[in-house]
Design an enzyme around this catalytic site. Structure first.
Site, PDB file in Angstrom:
ATOM      1  CE  LYS A   1      -1.993   0.309  -5.334  1.00  0.00           C
ATOM      2  NZ  LYS A   1      -2.648   0.696  -6.585  1.00  0.00           N
TER       3      LYS A   1
ATOM      4  N   GLY B   1      -0.520  -0.084 -10.186  1.00  0.00           N
ATOM      5  CA  GLY B   1      -0.883  -1.497 -10.191  1.00  0.00           C
ATOM      6  C   GLY B   1      -2.073  -1.769  -9.308  1.00  0.00           C
TER       7      GLY B   1
ATOM      8  N   GLY C   1      -4.686  -3.250  -6.445  1.00  0.00           N
ATOM      9  CA  GLY C   1      -4.648  -3.297  -4.998  1.00  0.00           C
ATOM     10  C   GLY C   1      -4.281  -4.673  -4.473  1.00  0.00           C
TER      11      GLY C   1
ATOM     12  CD  GLU D   1      -5.911  11.643   5.567  1.00  0.00           C
ATOM     13  OE1 GLU D   1      -7.104  11.956   5.721  1.00  0.00           O
ATOM     14  OE2 GLU D   1      -4.991  12.148   6.210  1.00  0.00           O
TER      15      GLU D   1
ATOM     16  CB  CYS E   1     -12.514  12.035   0.516  1.00  0.00           C
ATOM     17  SG  CYS E   1     -11.313  13.358   0.734  1.00  0.00           S
TER      18      CYS E   1
ATOM     19  CD  GLU F   1     -16.803   8.078  -0.214  1.00  0.00           C
ATOM     20  OE1 GLU F   1     -16.321   6.933  -0.214  1.00  0.00           O
ATOM     21  OE2 GLU F   1     -16.113   9.097  -0.064  1.00  0.00           O
TER      22      GLU F   1
HETATM   23  P1  NAD Z   1      -9.853   2.228  -3.229  1.00  0.00           P
HETATM   24  O1  NAD Z   1      -9.843   1.998  -1.758  1.00  0.00           O
HETATM   25  O2  NAD Z   1     -10.548   1.251  -4.085  1.00  0.00           O
HETATM   26  O3  NAD Z   1      -8.337   2.303  -3.769  1.00  0.00           O
HETATM   27  C1  NAD Z   1      -7.390   3.208  -3.245  1.00  0.00           C
HETATM   28  C2  NAD Z   1      -6.002   2.652  -3.511  1.00  0.00           C
HETATM   29  O4  NAD Z   1      -5.839   1.449  -2.767  1.00  0.00           O
HETATM   30  C3  NAD Z   1      -5.759   2.288  -4.976  1.00  0.00           C
HETATM   31  O5  NAD Z   1      -4.428   2.579  -5.309  1.00  0.00           O
HETATM   32  C4  NAD Z   1      -6.014   0.786  -4.970  1.00  0.00           C
HETATM   33  O6  NAD Z   1      -5.369   0.107  -6.023  1.00  0.00           O
HETATM   34  C5  NAD Z   1      -5.424   0.398  -3.616  1.00  0.00           C
HETATM   35  N1  NAD Z   1      -5.909  -0.873  -3.062  1.00  0.00           N
HETATM   36  C6  NAD Z   1      -7.103  -1.476  -3.285  1.00  0.00           C
HETATM   37  N2  NAD Z   1      -7.165  -2.647  -2.593  1.00  0.00           N
HETATM   38  C7  NAD Z   1      -5.995  -2.763  -1.924  1.00  0.00           C
HETATM   39  C8  NAD Z   1      -5.457  -3.744  -1.027  1.00  0.00           C
HETATM   40  N3  NAD Z   1      -6.163  -4.836  -0.681  1.00  0.00           N
HETATM   41  N4  NAD Z   1      -4.222  -3.548  -0.516  1.00  0.00           N
HETATM   42  C9  NAD Z   1      -3.520  -2.434  -0.820  1.00  0.00           C
HETATM   43  N5  NAD Z   1      -3.963  -1.482  -1.673  1.00  0.00           N
HETATM   44  C10 NAD Z   1      -5.196  -1.629  -2.206  1.00  0.00           C
HETATM   45  O7  NAD Z   1     -10.406   3.697  -3.444  1.00  0.00           O
HETATM   46  P2  NAD Z   1     -10.631   4.466  -4.817  1.00  0.00           P
HETATM   47  O8  NAD Z   1     -11.881   3.978  -5.441  1.00  0.00           O
HETATM   48  O9  NAD Z   1      -9.372   4.477  -5.608  1.00  0.00           O
HETATM   49  O10 NAD Z   1     -10.846   5.948  -4.261  1.00  0.00           O
HETATM   50  C11 NAD Z   1     -12.048   6.397  -3.767  1.00  0.00           C
HETATM   51  C12 NAD Z   1     -12.069   6.391  -2.246  1.00  0.00           C
HETATM   52  O11 NAD Z   1     -10.973   7.156  -1.736  1.00  0.00           O
HETATM   53  C13 NAD Z   1     -13.311   7.078  -1.706  1.00  0.00           C
HETATM   54  O12 NAD Z   1     -13.842   6.308  -0.656  1.00  0.00           O
HETATM   55  C14 NAD Z   1     -12.795   8.408  -1.189  1.00  0.00           C
HETATM   56  O13 NAD Z   1     -13.571   8.990  -0.184  1.00  0.00           O
HETATM   57  C15 NAD Z   1     -11.438   8.031  -0.715  1.00  0.00           C
HETATM   58  N6  NAD Z   1     -10.582   9.219  -0.601  1.00  0.00           N
HETATM   59  C16 NAD Z   1     -10.300   9.693   0.644  1.00  0.00           C
HETATM   60  C17 NAD Z   1      -9.547  10.864   0.784  1.00  0.00           C
HETATM   61  C18 NAD Z   1      -9.241  11.424   2.144  1.00  0.00           C
HETATM   62  O14 NAD Z   1      -8.347  12.268   2.243  1.00  0.00           O
HETATM   63  N7  NAD Z   1      -9.935  11.027   3.195  1.00  0.00           N
HETATM   64  C19 NAD Z   1      -9.078  11.522  -0.352  1.00  0.00           C
HETATM   65  C20 NAD Z   1      -9.379  10.997  -1.607  1.00  0.00           C
HETATM   66  C21 NAD Z   1     -10.142   9.840  -1.719  1.00  0.00           C
END
Ligand code: NAD
Length: 506
Positions: free
Chosen positions: A187, A218, A220, A262, A296, A397
């Site tokens: 996803k 799609g 979250g 992650e 990240c 962050e």
């Molecule tokens: P996000 O948590 O908003 O979304 C990540 C994914 O989760 C998306 O596909 C989103 O649609 C999905 N999602 C959101 N709510 C959900 C739910 N309730 N249930 C299931 N899935 C859900 O994050 P973002 O804004 O897309 O990305 C930025 C974040 O990702 C930052 O905090 C960054 O640090 C982190 N990140 C971490 C790493 C790592 O390896 N540690 C790598 C890249 C990004």
């Protein structure tokens, strides 16, 4: 950026048409309408429909069948590896196209998206090789048996990824999950729906049996939540923000389903006075401002020894001011637009909070001036100082091009400040004294420590985090075994009849 807008050999016709990938077939999604827009100028890439409930259910049903199909289930490791090698070749052959699509989808520079596409290809190659060479164990026998520790597939895996580096983070989950013999439902985020669909096309062309991969861009709360909650999902691999990671972990815990997370970071970078300061300067700029800080592991808290604080910061500010902010297709661009106007507003809000708490903006702190930036999601690389480690800008962050600088006196002080944060993703140390760097490395609670380098990766080295930055490891052999069920076998080797029931051997 000067002159005309740079162009690519590819055109909008080369973008995926927006149909989602359900069990080997591209079809119109049944969810809400979403748009992909080019972050450099806001122009439309695609209007499409995200996956709906029925799409998720169909993908899960097909995945369950595919994973049990003898054609897949009974493949020997080297035979399964062959599919991964073919996907790796498909990715490598399509690097330029993937890079174009991902740059249109996310605004990242072509240089970066090419590197991410190549890294996705190497990820598949690595896990194919790891699978072919992975050994299972005969454990020491403590009875008349041969005892084996074997690794078997889990079943259906949900892989949920963010928008910042889609093709690489997708491959990091899909390659080991397939290598381990599972089916995967990927996803991608709604802000970057297209590159995952190109990935699906390449996987389908490589001949992977239908059902083993579905790609369902799609929301979250719709697609993501349904995947996390479905009893058929045997493992969840999530990359994204810490808040969402908590919610997913809580749901997974209720079903006792393994989950890897992650999550976010606020990584400290430490400059000691004996460092090669040119090397440190180059590494800090790259570690913070490449990917426009949407990383990240961005080294967003910079600790500079007080004896060199003013002089080093002055050089850093000048070098930051000289960074080329520009169009993702311009080869000279170093800092490209951010993903979305909403995200620019979020970044600007963190900077406003820093100002309100007494922070001095030494460079940046605004969108760039100029007609060429007016329609895009640009934000200048920014450095703030004048606040303490407890200021909001040091704790939260930003996920954008914003660095905060702080002075320190002793190693003990800087270790305490580095650890005084909810996150535990990565740390950078710049010094010629490797023993001192290793001591700092041992004392900081982070998943990665970079010494005299930063933001470098190897697919054969495990990656993961501590504290609120997540749990579990990706990459390396651990990254493969994470998608496997470990099972113990006891095999009688002497035809012993267990005497307990009084039955004798026939
Ligand atoms: P996000 O948590 O908003 O979304 C990540 C994914 O989760 C998306 O596909 C989103 O649609 C999905 N999602 C959101 N709510 C959900 C739910 N309730 N249930 C299931 N899935 C859900 O994050 P973002 O804004 O897309 O990305 C930025 C974040 O990702 C930052 O905090 C960054 O640090 C982190 N990140 C971490 C790493 C790592 O390896 N540690 C790598 C890249 C990004």
């Amino acid at each position: 950026m000067t002159g005309s807008v740079p162009v690519s050999d590819f055109t909008l016709d080369d973008l995926p048409d927006g149909r989602i990938f359900v069990a080997g077939t591209f079809r119109q999604g049944q969810g809400a309408e979403i748009e992909s827009r080019f972050p450099a100028d806001g122009s439309l890439n695609r209007v499409m429909r995200e996956a709906g409930e029925q799409d998720v259910d169909d993908a899960i049903a097909a995945a369950r069948l595919a994973v049990e199909d003898a054609h897949w289930r009974d493949l020997l490791p080297h035979q399964r590896a062959d599919y991964l090698y073919r996907i790796a070749r498909g990715l490598a052959d399509n690097v330029e196209r993937i890079a174009f699509i991902q740059s249109r989808d996310t605004g990242k520079t072509l240089k970066e998206t090419r590197a991410l596409a190549m890294s996705a290809a190497s990820t598949f190659r690595y896990f194919a090789a790891a699978l072919e060479t992975m050994e299972e164990a005969i454990t020491p026998a403590r009875g008349p048996w041969m005892t084996l520790s074997r690794f078997e597939p889990i079943g259906v895996v949900a892989a949920i990824t963010p928008w910042n580096s889609p093709i690489a983070s997708d491959a990091q989950k899909v390659a080991p999950a397939l290598a381990a013999g599972n089916a995967v439902i990927l996803k991608p985020a709604t802000w970057s729906p297209l590159v995952g669909l190109e990935f699906a096309r390449i996987v389908a062309e490589a001949g992977l049996p239908p059902g083993l991969l579905s790609v369902l861009p799609g929301g979250g709360h719709t697609v993501g939540d349904r995947l996390v909650s479905d009893p058929a999902i045997g493992r969840i691999s999530f990359t994204g923000g810490t808040k969402v990671g908590h919610a997913i972990a809580e749901k997974a815990a209720r079903r006792l389903v393994p989950v890897s997370l992650e999550l976010g970071g606020k990584s400290p970078t430490i400059v000691l006075p004996d460092a090669d300061l040119d090397q440190a300067l180059a590494g800090i700029l790259y570690g913070m401002f490449s990917s426009s800080g949407q990383s990240c592991i961005a080294g967003s808290r910079l600790f500079i020894h007080s004896s060199i604080y003013d002089s080093f910061l002055e050089r850093l500010v000048a070098a930051t001011r000289a960074l080329k902010v520009g169009h993702p297709f311009d080869p000279a661009t170093q800092v490209a637009p951010l993903i979305h106007p909403t995200h620019v507003a979020n970044v600007a809000r963190w900077v406003d909070i820093a100002r309100a708490e007494g922070g001095r903006v030494l460079v940046g702190g605004a969108a760039p001036d100029g007609a060429e930036y007016a329609q895009g999601n640009y934000y200048l690389p920014t450095i703030i100082d004048g606040v303490g480690n407890s200021a909001t800008i040091c704790r939260e962050e930003v996920f954008g091009p914003v660095l905060v600088a702080l002075p320190f006196e002793t190693d003990a002080d800087v270790i305490a400040m580095a650890n005084d944060n909810q996150y535990g993703l990565a740390c950078g140390v710049w010094t010629r004294d490797i023993v001192r760097a290793l001591a700092i490395g041992r004392a900081v609670t982070t998943g990665t420590v970079w010494i005299n380098t930063y933001k470098q990766f190897s697919i054969s080295t495990p990656f993961g985090a501590d504290k609120e930055s997540g749990m579990g490891r990706e990459k390396g052999l651990e990254g493969l075994r994470a998608y496997m069920r470990q099972k113990s076998y006891y095999i009688d080797t002497v035809h012993q009849v267990i005497p307990w029931a009084g039955i004798t051997a026939g």
